[in-house]
Write a protein that holds these residues in place. Structure first.
Motif, PDB file in Angstrom:
ATOM      1  N   GLN A 148     122.268  12.390  67.543  1.00 19.83           N
ATOM      2  CA  GLN A 148     122.678  13.423  66.598  1.00 19.83           C
ATOM      3  C   GLN A 148     124.110  13.868  66.842  1.00 19.83           C
ATOM      4  O   GLN A 148     124.562  13.904  67.985  1.00 19.83           O
ATOM      5  N   PRO A 149     124.811  14.250  65.769  1.00 19.65           N
ATOM      6  CA  PRO A 149     126.141  14.841  65.977  1.00 19.65           C
ATOM      7  C   PRO A 149     126.016  16.214  66.624  1.00 19.65           C
ATOM      8  O   PRO A 149     125.112  16.984  66.308  1.00 19.65           O
ATOM      9  N   THR A 150     126.894  16.503  67.552  1.00 21.12           N
ATOM     10  CA  THR A 150     126.900  17.793  68.237  1.00 21.12           C
ATOM     11  C   THR A 150     128.313  18.352  68.236  1.00 21.12           C
ATOM     12  O   THR A 150     129.273  17.659  67.920  1.00 21.12           O
ATOM     13  N   VAL A 151     128.414  19.621  68.578  1.00 18.77           N
ATOM     14  CA  VAL A 151     129.717  20.249  68.756  1.00 18.77           C
ATOM     15  C   VAL A 151     129.695  20.920  70.127  1.00 18.77           C
ATOM     16  O   VAL A 151     128.653  21.407  70.574  1.00 18.77           O
ATOM     17  N   GLU A 168     107.317  20.496  54.812  1.00 23.17           N
ATOM     18  CA  GLU A 168     107.636  19.399  55.730  1.00 23.17           C
ATOM     19  C   GLU A 168     108.495  18.347  55.045  1.00 23.17           C
ATOM     20  O   GLU A 168     109.410  17.779  55.655  1.00 23.17           O
ATOM     21  N   THR A 169     108.214  18.085  53.754  1.00 31.96           N
ATOM     22  CA  THR A 169     109.016  17.079  53.029  1.00 31.96           C
ATOM     23  C   THR A 169     110.477  17.516  52.920  1.00 31.96           C
ATOM     24  O   THR A 169     111.391  16.703  53.049  1.00 31.96           O
ATOM     25  N   ARG A 170     110.701  18.803  52.695  1.00 34.27           N
ATOM     26  CA  ARG A 170     112.074  19.298  52.593  1.00 34.27           C
ATOM     27  C   ARG A 170     112.770  19.269  53.948  1.00 34.27           C
ATOM     28  O   ARG A 170     113.959  18.967  54.042  1.00 34.27           O
ATOM     29  N   ALA A 171     112.042  19.587  54.998  1.00 30.52           N
ATOM     30  CA  ALA A 171     112.633  19.517  56.342  1.00 30.52           C
ATOM     31  C   ALA A 171     113.065  18.089  56.654  1.00 30.52           C
ATOM     32  O   ALA A 171     114.134  17.862  57.230  1.00 30.52           O
ATOM     33  N   ARG A 172     112.251  17.120  56.245  1.00 32.46           N
ATOM     34  CA  ARG A 172     112.601  15.714  56.470  1.00 32.46           C
ATOM     35  C   ARG A 172     113.826  15.325  55.644  1.00 32.46           C
ATOM     36  O   ARG A 172     114.733  14.644  56.116  1.00 32.46           O
ATOM     37  N   GLU A 173     113.853  15.777  54.399  1.00 30.84           N
ATOM     38  CA  GLU A 173     114.997  15.506  53.522  1.00 30.84           C
ATOM     39  C   GLU A 173     116.284  16.101  54.111  1.00 30.84           C
ATOM     40  O   GLU A 173     117.322  15.445  54.150  1.00 30.84           O
ATOM     41  N   ASN A 174     116.206  17.347  54.570  1.00 33.71           N
ATOM     42  CA  ASN A 174     117.392  18.013  55.122  1.00 33.71           C
ATOM     43  C   ASN A 174     117.928  17.302  56.355  1.00 33.71           C
ATOM     44  O   ASN A 174     119.129  17.359  56.639  1.00 33.71           O
ATOM     45  N   PHE A 175     117.032  16.644  57.082  1.00 31.46           N
ATOM     46  CA  PHE A 175     117.461  15.957  58.303  1.00 31.46           C
ATOM     47  C   PHE A 175     118.108  14.603  58.010  1.00 31.46           C
ATOM     48  O   PHE A 175     118.840  14.063  58.851  1.00 31.46           O
ATOM     49  N   ASP A 176     117.885  14.082  56.816  1.00 27.05           N
ATOM     50  CA  ASP A 176     118.343  12.738  56.467  1.00 27.05           C
ATOM     51  C   ASP A 176     119.777  12.765  55.932  1.00 27.05           C
ATOM     52  O   ASP A 176     120.043  12.406  54.781  1.00 27.05           O
ATOM     53  N   ILE A 177     120.708  13.183  56.785  1.00 22.87           N
ATOM     54  CA  ILE A 177     122.106  13.310  56.344  1.00 22.87           C
ATOM     55  C   ILE A 177     123.071  12.558  57.267  1.00 22.87           C
ATOM     56  O   ILE A 177     124.286  12.732  57.162  1.00 22.87           O
ATOM     57  N   LEU A 178     122.525  11.741  58.135  1.00 26.13           N
ATOM     58  CA  LEU A 178     123.364  11.126  59.165  1.00 26.13           C
ATOM     59  C   LEU A 178     123.795   9.705  58.817  1.00 26.13           C
ATOM     60  O   LEU A 178     124.491   9.071  59.608  1.00 26.13           O
ATOM     61  N   ASP A 179     123.416   9.230  57.616  1.00 25.90           N
ATOM     62  CA  ASP A 179     123.709   7.844  57.262  1.00 25.90           C
ATOM     63  C   ASP A 179     124.742   7.709  56.143  1.00 25.90           C
ATOM     64  O   ASP A 179     124.861   6.668  55.520  1.00 25.90           O
TER      65      ASP A 179
END
Length: 279
Positions: free
Chosen positions: A6-9, A234-245
């Motif tokens: 995951q990206p971190t700061v 849960e579906t929205r949480a999964r969608e929100n996490f799918d931003i790293l590609d």
């Protein structure tokens, strides 16, 4: 602390996953269920607060998830009614007990005139010294008060958690955070759902085969801003996490920045003695 890919700061020696899961307005049952599910999905940053009345449920969700505690960044907050010396340390201890874990980060929830910022920051540092948190920061502090708090603090203030989304400019506060060696964490990063119907964000989303929410979260993460969306689904949480590609272009980033207006703030509960930055 391992956070997978995951990206971190980093703020000083503190490393924070840029994409977290927020629990504001989540009833305990939902908080427990969603924290466990978020961690199973891959989130490694969980945000709560004493005033949310769900700290125990958040701790239970962490235990339910099966994810090792050392792999999770956990944030909670001191409520304004507990800023007096002694009261603050007691609430910090209570929060740690309710969670069942020492939080990685303890924030002051809103700035307050009394006790003074200097006195409150001294108590917050004392809570850290007593082992009730690993690091400290603030929430909803305009630049002037953010600087004042940082100058008064023995330990670094690792973040300032504030409202931030495409309809609100944070230029000055982000520059202040950078100057102080700190970070910004965005609450209400999806503008309480307003971004879903925005024509500009929709157009950018279609170009990437993503949703408006995913594009907005990506916009935040690409700025080095920590985002903590919350949901009961849960579906929205999964969608929100799918931003790293995928990655937004400079022009796309600018298009979202251009959506900011002076009336963009959605949640303004700051003490009238304080003033937000103009941009």
């Amino acid at each position: 602390m391992p956070f997978s890919d995951q990206p971190t700061v980093k703020s000083g020696d503190v490393e924070i996953p840029l994409l977290g899961f927020g629990t504001w307005q989540l009833e305990p049952e939902d908080a427990r269920r969603m924290v466990a599910e978020a961690l199973r999905i891959g989130y490694r940053h969980i945000d709560t607060a004493w005033i949310y009345k769900n700290e125990k449920a958040v701790g239970d969700g962490i235990r339910d998830s099966g994810v090792p505690r050392e792999d999770i960044f956990l944030t909670t907050k001191i409520w304004v009614a507990h800023f007096a010396d002694g009261d603050l340390q007691r609430q910090a201890e209570e929060s740690a007990d309710s969670l069942g874990f020492t939080p990685d980060l303890l924030l002051l929830h809103w700035p307050k005139t009394t006790p003074s910022i200097e006195d409150t920051i001294a108590s917050l540092n004392d809570a850290r010294d007593k082992g009730f948190t690993r690091s400290i920061g603030v929430s909803n502090y305009p630049s002037k008060e953010f600087r004042r708090a940082a100058e008064a603090s023995k330990a670094p203030l690792v973040t300032n958690q504030v409202e931030y989304h495409p309809y609100l400019s944070l230029h000055t506060l982000m520059a202040t955070a950078n100057e102080l060696g700190s970070t910004i964490t965005a609450w209400s990063p999806l503008a309480q759902g307003k971004i879903a119907d925005d024509a500009t964000i929709k157009e950018v989303a279609e170009a990437h085969g993503k949703t408006p929410g995913q594009v907005t979260l990506r916009w935040l993460v690409q700025q080095g801003v920590i985002a903590i969306p919350r949901t009961t689904k849960e579906t929205r949480a999964r969608e929100n996490f799918d931003i790293l590609d995928f990655e937004l272009t400079g022009e796309e980033m600018d298009r979202l920045h251009a959506l900011a207006t002076p009336e963009g703030r959605l949640g303004d509960w700051i003490d009238p003695e304080f003033q937000w930055d103009r941009d």
